[in-house]
Design an enzyme around this catalytic site. Structure first.
Site, PDB file in Angstrom:
ATOM      1  N   LYS A  41       0.863  -1.179   0.000  1.00 22.79           N
ATOM      2  CA  LYS A  41       0.000   0.000   0.000  1.00 22.79           C
ATOM      3  C   LYS A  41       0.901   1.230   0.000  1.00 22.79           C
ATOM      4  O   LYS A  41       1.663   1.463   0.943  1.00 22.79           O
ATOM      5  CB  LYS A  41      -0.903  -0.013   1.228  1.00 22.79           C
ATOM      6  CG  LYS A  41      -1.823   1.199   1.283  1.00 22.79           C
ATOM      7  CD  LYS A  41      -2.832   1.090   2.405  1.00 22.79           C
ATOM      8  CE  LYS A  41      -3.693   2.332   2.469  1.00 22.79           C
ATOM      9  NZ  LYS A  41      -4.662   2.286   3.566  1.00 22.79           N
ATOM     10  N   LYS A  84      -2.087  -1.636  -3.911  1.00 22.04           N
ATOM     11  CA  LYS A  84      -2.967  -0.475  -3.890  1.00 22.04           C
ATOM     12  C   LYS A  84      -2.140   0.803  -3.933  1.00 22.04           C
ATOM     13  O   LYS A  84      -1.168   0.894  -3.190  1.00 22.04           O
ATOM     14  CB  LYS A  84      -3.782  -0.525  -2.594  1.00 22.04           C
ATOM     15  CG  LYS A  84      -4.666   0.673  -2.348  1.00 22.04           C
ATOM     16  CD  LYS A  84      -5.291   0.565  -0.983  1.00 22.04           C
ATOM     17  CE  LYS A  84      -6.088   1.828  -0.715  1.00 22.04           C
ATOM     18  NZ  LYS A  84      -6.529   1.938   0.635  1.00 22.04           N
TER      19      LYS A  84
HETATM   20  C1  PBG Z   1      -7.749   3.222   5.423  1.00 22.30           C
HETATM   21  C2  PBG Z   1      -7.994   3.095   3.955  1.00 22.30           C
HETATM   22  C3  PBG Z   1      -7.766   4.042   2.947  1.00 22.30           C
HETATM   23  C4  PBG Z   1      -8.243   3.473   1.764  1.00 22.30           C
HETATM   24  C5  PBG Z   1      -8.698   2.205   2.071  1.00 22.30           C
HETATM   25  N1  PBG Z   1      -8.521   1.972   3.444  1.00 22.30           N
HETATM   26  C6  PBG Z   1      -7.262   5.431   3.003  1.00 22.30           C
HETATM   27  C7  PBG Z   1      -5.910   5.722   3.469  1.00 22.30           C
HETATM   28  O1  PBG Z   1      -5.068   4.845   3.693  1.00 22.30           O
HETATM   29  O2  PBG Z   1      -5.668   6.922   3.668  1.00 22.30           O
HETATM   30  C8  PBG Z   1      -8.249   4.149   0.438  1.00 22.30           C
HETATM   31  C9  PBG Z   1      -9.310   3.687  -0.491  1.00 22.30           C
HETATM   32  C10 PBG Z   1      -9.551   4.602  -1.648  1.00 22.30           C
HETATM   33  O3  PBG Z   1      -8.906   5.638  -1.824  1.00 22.30           O
HETATM   34  O4  PBG Z   1     -10.445   4.242  -2.416  1.00 22.30           O
HETATM   35  N2  PBG Z   1      -6.426   3.061   5.818  1.00 22.30           N
HETATM   36 ZN    ZN Z   2      -5.915   3.827   7.945  1.00 28.53          ZN
END
Ligand code: PBG
Ligand code: ZN
Length: 324
Positions: free
Chosen positions: A195, A248
């Protein structure tokens, strides 16, 4: 005159031939649809940064879940906006919170639908970071027991798959251990293993009210410039017991998806995130692109890169388009 003998165009001559030699297929079975659940009843409010996506109370989330299942989409991922926030995000494991309530209600109403629970603390903490703070630093090891509680609460509510998105080290092992201790042996873990600290999460943070109140997430999410590090994260999460590995965001990281796919034998998921979605919706609204064509092309590119599972806000539209 040059005599043309090699003619790749023969394989493009008609839709019949094209369909015989097509290498990648996109199916409704590839999709996971994200849901944003909020407190209250009869709530269905469109999210401004994410057109056609809604904040839903549990009753309406159940109705959408029925529709999703009827379309053949196999799974939903549940995100929540809690009633209260505090320093440690304790509403994240409150069985009365919208996520746990929605998971239980959807499981009861649509037992065949696979439910994925997003495990993180940022929607639930007053400071908006994904873990417990020690000063301004997110304390990795102090966060793990909290993530264990969130995972167990979601699994006990009825989640089939737990998806930790916090990026703490060791959280897959910690969550596996906590689930096993509660004999939740068949609840699997889809790890947000890779991520990145991405600008593409902007619309989600508006939707989930989860933007950090100070600083950013670069101290725990990955540097967009790194690929070797992604392979290290994947190896660790597999060793810790992850069942599915996620990359992601999707589009700017399809090279990473391909590298992961070529290295491991686990299912690979991609998250087609909110910023990717919002850009397509905005351009489509302006009449600058053909939405259906762009969405199907984009989702196909994720499959071609090696993804087995696509978490996408386009899932409902794409399912309808794929049906013809
Ligand atoms: C929470 C989370 C996020 C997303 C999914 N779970 C946001 C982040 O990490 O700030 C992003 C999903 C999206 O942008 O569609 N940690
Ligand atoms: Zn988070």
């Amino acid at each position: 005159m040059f005599e043309q003998k090699l003619r790749p165009r023969r394989m493009r001559i008609s839709e019949g031939v094209r369909s015989m030699v097509r290498e990648t297929s996109l199916s409704v079975k590839d999709f996971v649809y994200p849901l944003f659940v909020v407190p209250g009843t009869h709530v269905a409010e469109e999210i401004p940064s994410m057109p056609d996506c809604y904040h839903l109370s549990v009753d309406n989330a159940v109705e959408i879940a029925r529709k999703i299942y009827a379309l053949g989409i196999p799974a939903v991922e549940v995100f929540g906006l809690p009633e209260y926030k505090d320093e440690i995000g304790s509403s994240a494991w409150d069985m009365k919170s919208p996520v746990q309530q929605a998971i239980a209600a959807i499981k009861k109403a649509v037992p065949g639908l696979v439910i994925v629970g997003d495990v993180c603390l940022c929607q639930y903490t007053s400071h908006g970071h994904c873990g417990k703070l020690c000063g301004e630093y997110v304390d990795n090891d102090a966060t793990l027991p909290l993530l264990q509680k969130v995972a167990v609460s979601q699994a006990e509510a009825g989640a089939d798959i737990i998806a930790p998105s916090d990026m703490m080290d060791g959280r897959v092992a910690a969550i596996r251990e906590a689930l096993d201790e509660k004999k939740l042996l068949n609840v699997s873990i889809m790890s947000y293993a890779v991520k990145y600290a991405s600008g593409y999460y902007g619309p989600f943070r508006d939707a989930a009210n989860s933007a950090p109140q100070f600083g950013d997430r670069r101290g725990y999410q990955m540097d967009p410039a790194n690929a070797h590090e992604a392979m290290k994260e994947v190896a660790l999460d597999i060793a810790e017991g992850a069942d599915i590995i996620m990359v992601k965001p999707a589009l700017a990281y399809l090279d990473i998806v391909r590298q992961v796919r070529d290295r491991i034998d686990h299912p690979v998921a991609v998250y087609n995130v909110s910023g990717e979605y919002a850009m397509v919706k905005a351009a489509a609204k302006n009449g600058w692109i053909d939405e259906k064509r762009i969405v199907l092309e984009t989702l196909t590119s994720m499959k071609r890169a090696g993804a087995d599972i696509i978490i996408t806000y386009h899932a409902i539209d794409a399912a309808e388009w794929l049906q013809g």
